[in-house]
Design a protein around this motif. Structure first.
Motif: not given
Length: 328
Positions: A101-116, A184-190
């Motif tokens: 059930x956390x996967x949709x939350x991850x998708x939503x945060x990914x839509x804000x431009x985060x690569x990880x 590898x870096x890139x913009x990340x959020x947790x």
């Protein structure tokens, strides 16, 4: 075009795989995103492969890869990333300790431009000894490693397509994915989620496997253990030189008896232990060079969903797999 791929390494998860699949599909379908689920059977000895055959036969969104034997979680994740074709890829375990059930939350945060997007678990419910050792290990690696690792951040994460491509471009055989994801870096959020117990079965990560995995992490992204061996040798040499000068000076100006065998034996044993430990560190690096030089494939594939029929077989056994192939 598939928007989301979910990569799920499996090893002896027959007890929980159906429950996990139902929960994952129930979490993903409301998002209205096109998705695929890429299971990787890491040479399971139970009925995991048979269950994956049936899931693939019943659901065209299911793909699976089965190894010829147990190669380990790192090759399984690599195989899943190579299989995944989505614009975003989620890595997660099949034991429901990574809540679907956390996967949709991850998708939503990914839509804000985060690569990880990393799901960081807390340590609620873990034993005091294991939690203390884990915190001590992460404090050590933050000082020693050339990449930053955070306690609680594991393999449960979302990667963008360009992040996945970067991970796949790294050719090494001795892989430590936590370090690779940081490198590898890139913009990340947790974000943090509450620790969850396994839905069934027992953990495959005992104390010995965790210790070896921790050693792999320490050696994969730095050469400080070799430098520590050099510094230790220099310190011992200077200490021995100072002690020898002190003994000579005392004997010349004060006159004392030569130290006995107890001191000599203690020094020999201590130096022998340090030498063996140093040789072990050097040997680990040489062994890794040897392993990389052989350039063997990361795993061998027994079968995939394309080698079996999507019509469920009788008796629940599925159709026998096709000819094994090697994937590097």
């Amino acid at each position: 075009m598939v928007h989301l791929s979910v990569v799920v390494p499996c090893f002896n998860e027959a007890e929980v795989i159906d429950t996990f699949h139902t929960a994952l599909v129930a979490a993903l379908e409301p998002t209205r995103e096109t998705f695929e689920i890429c299971y990787v059977d890491d040479g399971s000895s139970d009925r995991t492969l048979q269950r994956l055959r049936h899931l693939a036969a019943d659901d065209p969104r299911v793909r699976f890869t089965s190894f010829s034997r147990n190669f380990g979680k790192e090759p399984a994740m690599l195989a899943g990333l190579r299989t995944a074709g989505g614009d975003a890829v989620v890595l997660m375990d099949a034991d429901l300790q990574h809540p679907p059930e956390l996967v949709p939350r991850m998708l939503e945060m990914h839509r804000h431009g985060y690569d990880q997007v990393v799901a960081q678990r807390d340590r609620a419910g873990e034993g005091a000894v294991r939690s203390s050792l884990s915190r001590a290990y992460y404090r050590l690696v933050r000082r020693c490693m050339d990449v930053q690792l955070v306690d609680g951040e594991g393999d449960f994460r979302l990667l963008s397509r360009r992040a996945v491509d970067c991970v796949l471009s790294l050719p090494e055989s001795n892989r430590f994915s936590k370090g690779i994801f940081s490198w590898i870096g890139f913009d990340s959020v947790s974000f943090t989620y509450q620790n969850v117990e396994r839905a069934a079965g027992e953990s495959k990560w005992g104390g010995r496997r965790l210790l070896n995995y921790g050693i792999d992490g320490l050696l994969s992204f730095n050469t400080r253990p070799l430098r520590l061996a050099i510094h230790t040798g220099l310190c011992l040499f200077l200490s021995a030189l100072a002690y020898a000068l002190w003994i000579i000076g005392s004997d010349l100006f004060v006159g004392i008896d030569t130290p006995g065998y107890t001191t000599l034996l203690t020094v020999i044993v201590a130096l022998g232990g340090i030498q063996l430990a140093t040789l072990g560190v050097v040997g680990e690096y040489v062994g890794r060079i040897y392993h990389e030089a052989k350039r063997r494939p990361h795993y061998v594939v027994r079968e995939t969903e394309t080698s079996v029929s999507r019509v469920p077989a009788r008796s629940g056994l599925g159709t026998p797999g096709g000819r094994a192939r090697t994937t590097s």
